[in-house]
Design a protein around this motif. Structure first.
Motif, PDB file in Angstrom:
ATOM      1  N   GLY A 132      15.405  -4.847  47.263  1.00  0.00           N
ATOM      2  CA  GLY A 132      15.287  -5.828  48.219  1.00  0.00           C
ATOM      3  C   GLY A 132      16.460  -5.708  49.172  1.00  0.00           C
ATOM      4  O   GLY A 132      16.605  -6.518  50.378  1.00  0.00           O
ATOM      5  N   ASN A 133      17.660  -5.130  48.826  1.00  0.00           N
ATOM      6  CA  ASN A 133      18.892  -4.925  50.020  1.00  0.00           C
ATOM      7  C   ASN A 133      18.545  -4.017  50.792  1.00  0.00           C
ATOM      8  O   ASN A 133      18.620  -2.826  50.729  1.00  0.00           O
ATOM      9  CB  ASN A 133      20.041  -4.872  49.311  1.00  0.00           C
ATOM     10  CG  ASN A 133      21.228  -4.943  50.307  1.00  0.00           C
ATOM     11  OD1 ASN A 133      21.198  -5.383  51.345  1.00  0.00           O
ATOM     12  ND2 ASN A 133      22.277  -4.343  49.659  1.00  0.00           N
ATOM     13  N   THR A 134      18.033  -4.435  52.217  1.00  0.00           N
ATOM     14  CA  THR A 134      17.892  -3.393  53.215  1.00  0.00           C
ATOM     15  C   THR A 134      18.991  -3.175  54.319  1.00  0.00           C
ATOM     16  O   THR A 134      19.064  -2.530  55.193  1.00  0.00           O
ATOM     17  CB  THR A 134      16.615  -3.639  54.006  1.00  0.00           C
ATOM     18  OG1 THR A 134      16.993  -5.211  54.568  1.00  0.00           O
ATOM     19  CG2 THR A 134      15.411  -3.750  53.157  1.00  0.00           C
ATOM     20  N   HIS A 135      20.100  -3.871  53.726  1.00  0.00           N
ATOM     21  CA  HIS A 135      21.346  -3.687  54.833  1.00  0.00           C
ATOM     22  C   HIS A 135      22.447  -2.957  54.415  1.00  0.00           C
ATOM     23  O   HIS A 135      23.773  -3.167  54.785  1.00  0.00           O
ATOM     24  CB  HIS A 135      21.547  -5.081  55.499  1.00  0.00           C
ATOM     25  CG  HIS A 135      20.545  -5.654  56.066  1.00  0.00           C
ATOM     26  ND1 HIS A 135      20.416  -5.247  57.539  1.00  0.00           N
ATOM     27  CD2 HIS A 135      19.512  -6.532  55.759  1.00  0.00           C
ATOM     28  CE1 HIS A 135      19.329  -6.103  57.989  1.00  0.00           C
ATOM     29  NE2 HIS A 135      18.819  -6.779  57.037  1.00  0.00           N
ATOM     30  N   GLY A 136      22.279  -2.342  53.021  1.00  0.00           N
ATOM     31  CA  GLY A 136      23.658  -1.634  52.668  1.00  0.00           C
ATOM     32  C   GLY A 136      24.752  -2.591  51.949  1.00  0.00           C
ATOM     33  O   GLY A 136      24.453  -3.648  51.691  1.00  0.00           O
ATOM     34  N   VAL A 137      25.877  -2.198  52.448  1.00  0.00           N
ATOM     35  CA  VAL A 137      27.138  -3.145  52.295  1.00  0.00           C
ATOM     36  C   VAL A 137      27.179  -4.337  53.005  1.00  0.00           C
ATOM     37  O   VAL A 137      27.561  -5.389  52.770  1.00  0.00           O
ATOM     38  CB  VAL A 137      28.418  -2.475  52.561  1.00  0.00           C
ATOM     39  CG1 VAL A 137      28.487  -1.248  51.379  1.00  0.00           C
ATOM     40  CG2 VAL A 137      28.490  -1.943  53.724  1.00  0.00           C
ATOM     41  N   GLU A 138      26.614  -4.450  54.097  1.00  0.00           N
ATOM     42  CA  GLU A 138      26.228  -5.611  54.887  1.00  0.00           C
ATOM     43  C   GLU A 138      25.586  -6.622  54.418  1.00  0.00           C
ATOM     44  O   GLU A 138      25.561  -7.869  54.525  1.00  0.00           O
ATOM     45  CB  GLU A 138      25.714  -5.194  56.369  1.00  0.00           C
ATOM     46  CG  GLU A 138      26.577  -4.689  57.221  1.00  0.00           C
ATOM     47  CD  GLU A 138      25.986  -3.792  58.519  1.00  0.00           C
ATOM     48  OE1 GLU A 138      26.280  -4.494  59.658  1.00  0.00           O
ATOM     49  OE2 GLU A 138      24.971  -3.269  58.483  1.00  0.00           O
ATOM     50  N   ASN A 150      23.828 -10.693  53.824  1.00  0.00           N
ATOM     51  CA  ASN A 150      23.918 -11.599  52.451  1.00  0.00           C
ATOM     52  C   ASN A 150      22.529 -11.247  51.758  1.00  0.00           C
ATOM     53  O   ASN A 150      21.966 -12.176  51.015  1.00  0.00           O
ATOM     54  CB  ASN A 150      24.317 -12.969  52.571  1.00  0.00           C
ATOM     55  CG  ASN A 150      24.771 -13.272  51.096  1.00  0.00           C
ATOM     56  OD1 ASN A 150      25.095 -12.464  50.382  1.00  0.00           O
ATOM     57  ND2 ASN A 150      24.626 -14.660  50.891  1.00  0.00           N
ATOM     58  N   THR A 151      21.768 -10.354  52.114  1.00  0.00           N
ATOM     59  CA  THR A 151      20.421 -10.246  51.501  1.00  0.00           C
ATOM     60  C   THR A 151      20.288  -9.843  50.072  1.00  0.00           C
ATOM     61  O   THR A 151      19.385 -10.197  49.203  1.00  0.00           O
ATOM     62  CB  THR A 151      19.754  -8.826  52.213  1.00  0.00           C
ATOM     63  OG1 THR A 151      20.703  -7.762  52.223  1.00  0.00           O
ATOM     64  CG2 THR A 151      19.276  -9.155  53.700  1.00  0.00           C
ATOM     65  N   THR A 152      21.673  -9.658  49.276  1.00  0.00           N
ATOM     66  CA  THR A 152      21.520  -9.464  48.019  1.00  0.00           C
ATOM     67  C   THR A 152      22.158 -10.919  47.368  1.00  0.00           C
ATOM     68  O   THR A 152      21.696 -11.119  46.235  1.00  0.00           O
ATOM     69  CB  THR A 152      22.820  -8.631  47.507  1.00  0.00           C
ATOM     70  OG1 THR A 152      24.009  -9.057  48.062  1.00  0.00           O
ATOM     71  CG2 THR A 152      22.719  -7.311  47.961  1.00  0.00           C
ATOM     72  N   TYR A 154      25.106 -12.035  47.067  1.00  0.00           N
ATOM     73  CA  TYR A 154      26.256 -11.865  46.455  1.00  0.00           C
ATOM     74  C   TYR A 154      27.596 -12.433  47.149  1.00  0.00           C
ATOM     75  O   TYR A 154      28.681 -12.899  46.661  1.00  0.00           O
ATOM     76  CB  TYR A 154      26.810 -10.354  46.589  1.00  0.00           C
ATOM     77  CG  TYR A 154      27.941  -9.845  45.716  1.00  0.00           C
ATOM     78  CD1 TYR A 154      28.089 -10.067  44.189  1.00  0.00           C
ATOM     79  CD2 TYR A 154      29.125  -9.425  46.249  1.00  0.00           C
ATOM     80  CE1 TYR A 154      29.267  -9.630  43.530  1.00  0.00           C
ATOM     81  CE2 TYR A 154      30.290  -8.973  45.662  1.00  0.00           C
ATOM     82  CZ  TYR A 154      30.433  -9.220  44.293  1.00  0.00           C
ATOM     83  OH  TYR A 154      31.471  -8.830  43.582  1.00  0.00           O
ATOM     84  N   SER A 155      27.313 -12.981  48.571  1.00  0.00           N
ATOM     85  CA  SER A 155      27.946 -13.787  49.325  1.00  0.00           C
ATOM     86  C   SER A 155      29.477 -13.298  49.119  1.00  0.00           C
ATOM     87  O   SER A 155      30.554 -14.270  49.232  1.00  0.00           O
ATOM     88  CB  SER A 155      28.113 -15.283  48.702  1.00  0.00           C
ATOM     89  OG  SER A 155      26.580 -15.591  48.617  1.00  0.00           O
ATOM     90  N   LEU A 156      29.970 -12.120  49.481  1.00  0.00           N
ATOM     91  CA  LEU A 156      31.381 -11.726  49.544  1.00  0.00           C
ATOM     92  C   LEU A 156      32.116 -12.443  50.863  1.00  0.00           C
ATOM     93  O   LEU A 156      31.477 -12.334  51.832  1.00  0.00           O
ATOM     94  CB  LEU A 156      31.447 -10.115  49.528  1.00  0.00           C
ATOM     95  CG  LEU A 156      32.748  -9.549  49.303  1.00  0.00           C
ATOM     96  CD1 LEU A 156      33.297  -9.527  48.107  1.00  0.00           C
ATOM     97  CD2 LEU A 156      32.626  -8.085  49.888  1.00  0.00           C
ATOM     98  N   VAL A 157      33.135 -12.955  50.499  1.00  0.00           N
ATOM     99  CA  VAL A 157      33.870 -13.722  51.609  1.00  0.00           C
ATOM    100  C   VAL A 157      35.298 -12.935  52.082  1.00  0.00           C
ATOM    101  O   VAL A 157      35.641 -12.204  51.179  1.00  0.00           O
ATOM    102  CB  VAL A 157      34.433 -15.134  51.209  1.00  0.00           C
ATOM    103  CG1 VAL A 157      33.071 -15.876  51.176  1.00  0.00           C
ATOM    104  CG2 VAL A 157      35.007 -14.995  49.749  1.00  0.00           C
ATOM    105  N   ASP A 199      32.250  -3.370  58.466  1.00  0.00           N
ATOM    106  CA  ASP A 199      32.123  -2.033  57.813  1.00  0.00           C
ATOM    107  C   ASP A 199      30.902  -1.789  57.300  1.00  0.00           C
ATOM    108  O   ASP A 199      29.970  -2.902  56.778  1.00  0.00           O
ATOM    109  CB  ASP A 199      33.008  -1.984  56.342  1.00  0.00           C
ATOM    110  CG  ASP A 199      34.605  -1.867  56.768  1.00  0.00           C
ATOM    111  OD1 ASP A 199      34.818  -1.543  57.722  1.00  0.00           O
ATOM    112  OD2 ASP A 199      35.414  -1.986  55.726  1.00  0.00           O
ATOM    113  N   LYS A 200      30.152  -0.434  57.293  1.00  0.00           N
ATOM    114  CA  LYS A 200      28.996  -0.134  56.955  1.00  0.00           C
ATOM    115  C   LYS A 200      28.990   0.953  55.777  1.00  0.00           C
ATOM    116  O   LYS A 200      27.787   1.093  55.172  1.00  0.00           O
ATOM    117  CB  LYS A 200      28.307   0.454  57.910  1.00  0.00           C
ATOM    118  CG  LYS A 200      28.116  -0.493  59.407  1.00  0.00           C
ATOM    119  CD  LYS A 200      27.272   0.131  60.467  1.00  0.00           C
ATOM    120  CE  LYS A 200      27.449  -0.749  61.653  1.00  0.00           C
ATOM    121  NZ  LYS A 200      26.682  -2.025  61.386  1.00  0.00           N
TER     122      LYS A 200
END
Length: 226
Positions: A132-138, A150-152, A154-157, A199-200
């Protein structure tokens, strides 16, 4: 978490802090189907020490809070030197300590709560490549101030980093160690990743073990009941 069916939650009995976590299903670095349970917020445990000091008290967990402000630990989690994260003697920040942990599987508890272990590169790869993550690292970055989708979930800050006693890159970059080390500078560096707000791609890197980085934890599968 409502967009992901609601997060699961547990409480770290060491300081009664609650953490949210999710199940991530995707593919690992070998292309195999894999799943993990991972925290969706940074670890925050330990007694704060000021950024100018090293985390050298081997009898307790120590943390840095960005700009020496405990409120930043509340929102962004603590920052930890490599040996502190690993719960190894502080001297391991300057020397090879591969004989003190499983350098094959890299499944190491460190300062994670009981039943949890430190995030590995393979774990992070599964999260980035989760269904379901269509945006890679974004898709792993927070939508709140860190340029992500944040499509995963994971909410990295952008918790920043502690370097040479100073702090930098709050809301600009995230840095985290893996439970492994690198032979450069006589094993004075740990393997890590960093990610800027635009970053991508995944940025694998090495960082001096004496720097202070964020920590995420993954559940040990022996503790999962489905």
């Amino acid at each position: 978490c409502k967009d992901f069916g609601g997060c699961l939650e547990f409480t770290d009995v060491r300081n009664n802090r609650s953490y949210k976590y999710l199940k991530f299903e995707g593919r690992d670095t070998l292309g195999k189907v894999a799943s993990i349970y991972a925290m969706v917020e940074n670890l925050n445990i330990g007694v704060m020490v000021r950024g100018r000091k090293n985390q050298e008290d081997n009898d307790r967990i120590e943390r840095y809070c960005y700009d020496n402000d405990t409120l930043n630990c509340h929102y962004y989690g603590g920052l930890y030197q490599w040996a502190e994260m690993m719960q190894l003697p502080s001297e391991c920040n300057q020397k090879d300590c591969r004989d003190k942990y499983d350098a094959t599987t890299l499944h190491h508890q460190g300062i994670c709560p009981n039943g949890w272990r430190l995030l590995t590169y393979n774990d992070f790869y599964i999260i980035v490549n989760s269904n379901g993550n269509t945006h890679g690292v974004e898709g792993v970055r927070s939508t709140f101030g860190f340029g992500g989708y944040n499509t995963t979930g994971y909410s990295l800050v952008g918790a920043g980093i502690r370097v040479d006693g100073s702090f930098k890159d709050l809301n600009e970059a995230a840095y985290w160690f893996f439970p492994s080390e690198n032979p450069i500078e006589n094993f004075a560096a740990g393997d890590d990743c960093y990610m800027g707000a635009s970053d991508k791609t995944i940025n694998k890197n090495v960082s001096y073990k004496s720097n202070g980085l964020s920590v995420r934890c993954v559940m040990d599968y022996s503790n999962v009941n489905e």
